[in-house]
Every structure is written in structure tokens, then in C-alpha cells.
Design an enzyme around this catalytic site. Sequence first.
Site, mmCIF file in Angstrom:
data_model
loop_
_atom_site.group_PDB
_atom_site.id
_atom_site.type_symbol
_atom_site.label_atom_id
_atom_site.label_comp_id
_atom_site.label_asym_id
_atom_site.label_seq_id
_atom_site.Cartn_x
_atom_site.Cartn_y
_atom_site.Cartn_z
ATOM 1 N N GLY A 118 36.706 -9.295 32.486
ATOM 2 C CA GLY A 118 36.800 -7.846 32.355
ATOM 3 C C GLY A 118 35.436 -7.227 32.127
ATOM 4 N N ASP A 171 37.850 -9.690 19.469
ATOM 5 C CA ASP A 171 38.129 -10.962 20.148
ATOM 6 C C ASP A 171 38.547 -12.063 19.172
ATOM 7 O OD1 ASP A 171 37.580 -9.859 22.620
ATOM 8 O OD2 ASP A 171 35.472 -10.457 22.580
#
Length: 448
Positions: free
Chosen positions: A101, A327
Site C-alpha cells: 500500500g 502496525d
Amino acid sequence: MSGHGDAQPMKSRKSGPLKGVAAVPGDKSISHRSLIFGAMAVGETRISGLLEGQDVLDTAKAMRAFGATVTRHGEGAWTVNGVGVGGFREPADVIDCGNSGTGVRLIMGTMATTPITATFTGDASLRKRPMGRVTDPLSLFGTRAYGRQGGRLPMTIVGAANPVPVRYALPVASAQVKSAVLLAGLNAPGETVVIEKEPTRDHSERMLVGFGAKLSVERTGEGHVITLTGQPELRPQTVAVPRDPSSAAFPVCAALIVEGSDILVPGVSQNLTRNGLYLTLVEMGADIEFQNPREEGGEPVADLRVRFSGNMNGIEVPPERAPSMIDEYPILSVVAAFSTGKTVMRGVKELRVKESDRIDAMARGLEACGVRIEEDEDTLIVHGMGPGAVPGGGTCATHLDHRIAMSFLVAGMAAQKPVAVDDASPIGTSFPIFESLMNGLGADIRRE
Ligand code: S3P
């Protein structure tokens, strides 16, 4: 473990005490940016410590397709001979960003204000992810985007021939969107302004200044107001990529939950836009010493001495901390399962649009290992079972998501029964040496 090949099932069995030094690879965010910013500078950028994970290799390939000369000289040692701001040539074929991404969104921004056309695609995970969050602000520059329904890849971007600068308030806390707009602003005349309510990782801002762009950040009542002056000539840089704090999270969390462990993890970033997990672990009662604070590759870093911590308690993670640890929620939820009491993670709906729906992937996998979970659209709650008390024994689906795969393999190191993952191949996108590094510390992770 390329992330592009066949599924690779793996199993992690209860581990003895972890000992030794865990030297994790280079930072993924900074690696992508080194290649992209190098491609926009005039002259030769030298990079050391580049992460040679598949995501970054896909970005290197893309920079070649846009006309930059990208050369590997040895492990982590690369040069980029850039074409200058606005100098991208039209690629002759589709740009495949694989699982990344960050790669696709930053590259879309970079080409958006040059009058060329490029078509982007990616793997099955990336083709599910929303690109409208990037193409909406890019359209303000005059860029056009033609994708599948819901703004999904494959997508063709037609760069603006006469771009105008924009002022854009980010509707989501996203460093990828912020960076895409700033990169597009580089080739627009005048000042492009991005406003972010909650600070997200600031590597683009720091590195653009290093490459010679005129960029300022003002803290106001609205949030951070970032102003970039367009059409600079970027100067090539020497970039020493620091280690990745998001990869360091895996050996750190493994040592916290595996009895008797005592490891050293050198050079972990203490950048305030990246260190939310480490603050959270300390609040939970983790035994982490932050030794030898210094600067490396332009980032504040410390060496982390991490010991098994049998007294960790669940906490309510402050939602405003989410961007600085976005994350790290999958691995935090594993630590939470081995802590006492519940860990409440609110304000985390962005996890649903990562490489997988990470709330769902962690909830289903932890349940398969005997852990009680509660979830809603924006929340994940893990009911901790205490040190050594997680039954394990499940097979967890990784959905082409490297961090889901690594999180469950860490869980298996401390659970009562082994934990299996259906596909560990995506680990190669961000942490190609994960298996050998963890086994070198004392883990028992094997391909099935
Ligand atoms: C990244 C930004 C974050 C993060 C990703 C890397 C970056 O994504 O999850 O792994 O390098 O800018 P979002 O911008 O979607 O939050």
C-alpha cells in the site's frame, strides 16, 4: 518467502528462553522513500541498510519503469540516479506494487502531477484496498484516476498537465495519504498545504527537507499544518536507513512472553510518531531498558534490553496513540493474551483496511488459540489469560498479511500447544530474515 509465490504453511512450537542480539532489517517506510525521493533528485543518491523485502524491491522496479537508474551494489547498498522533479517518463507496462500500500500510494502521488499515464496493480490483498483516499486529493491537482468499483486496483492514473497546488485536510490519519499529496505537490507551482489533526509518521517531511525541498510544519489549533513549496530541485542524498521499529516489535514481544528470555534489540527508533507500542508495553509492566540513546540515519534510536515479563497487565490503550503504533496492534494483541486482565484497543478501525482486516484476522486466530475476544467496527478487546496460560493449538489464516503471520508465530513460542499459520510467505514483504533471526534467538519455527 516472497509473498508472490505458493502458500508456505509454518508452525511455531513452545520455545526455550530467548537469548542473544536481534538485529532487525531496515525500516520499510524509510526504504520506500529513499528510492522514491532518490528518483526525484538530480544526481546519485546512495543508500545503505535498505530493506530488501519484496515490498521495497517492487518500488525499486517501479522507479526503474519511470526512468530512474536503480542499482544494487551489495547487501542493503543501493544507488539511485534520479530524473528530477517532473522528470518521470511514461512506463511501458503496468506497475505491479505487489503487496505494498505504501509503494502504490506514494508512487501514484509522485507521478500525479507529471503529464504521463500509468496503470497500477498489486496482489489479491492490495487489489482489495481503497485507493480513493489518495485519488480524491490528487484530483484537486487536476489528476484523473480510473479504477475498479470502490476505487480499487487495477487503476490508471492520468497525471495533470497543468497542476495547481492544493490545500488538503486529511480526513483519515494516514502517512501514506499525507505523503502522496506532498509528493504530488513537488511538481505543482506554488504552495501545497496538508493539514493533519493527529500526527502520523513524519519520515516524508524529514527526508524531503534533507533532499532540499522547502517544507515547514506549524502546530496550530487545527493540527499540524505542513507547507511545501513546489518545483524545487532535489539534491541527491546519502541515506543510512535505520532499523525498522515495526519489525523490532516481534523479537521484543516474543522475549516479553517467553519465560527466561533476555535479549538485546539494537537501534530501535524512538521517533515519537513510531514508538506507541513501546510506551504501551512499558505501561503494561514490560521489562524494557532503553540503553545508549543516540541518532542514527536521522532518527532518534536506542538499544532495547528486553527480559521476560511475567507481571504484565492489560490496559486501555489511548486511542490518540493509534497512529504511532498502527502496525503494532496485531503483535500487541498477542502480548495482551499473555497478560493479566483485559486490553482494550479503541479507535482502531484503520486496521480493517490494512494488508488484511487485522481486527478480524487477530480475533479469529486468537479465538482458535483459546483466547476470548470482543470486537466492533472500531475496537478490539483481548481478555488476557496470564503468562504461559494461552492454550494455542490453532491454525491461523494470514490473509496475505505479513504482520498477522509473524504475530501468530510469536504466539506459538509461548503457548501451551503449537500455533500454525496457513501461509507465512508474506513475511518476505517486510522481514525476510524473520525465521532465521527468531530461531537464532531460540525459537522453534518450522516450515510444514
Ligand atoms: C506507512 C503508513 C501507514 C502504515 C504503513 C506504512 C508509511 O499506513 O500502516 O505500514 O510508510 O507511510 P497508513 O498511512 O495507511 O496509516
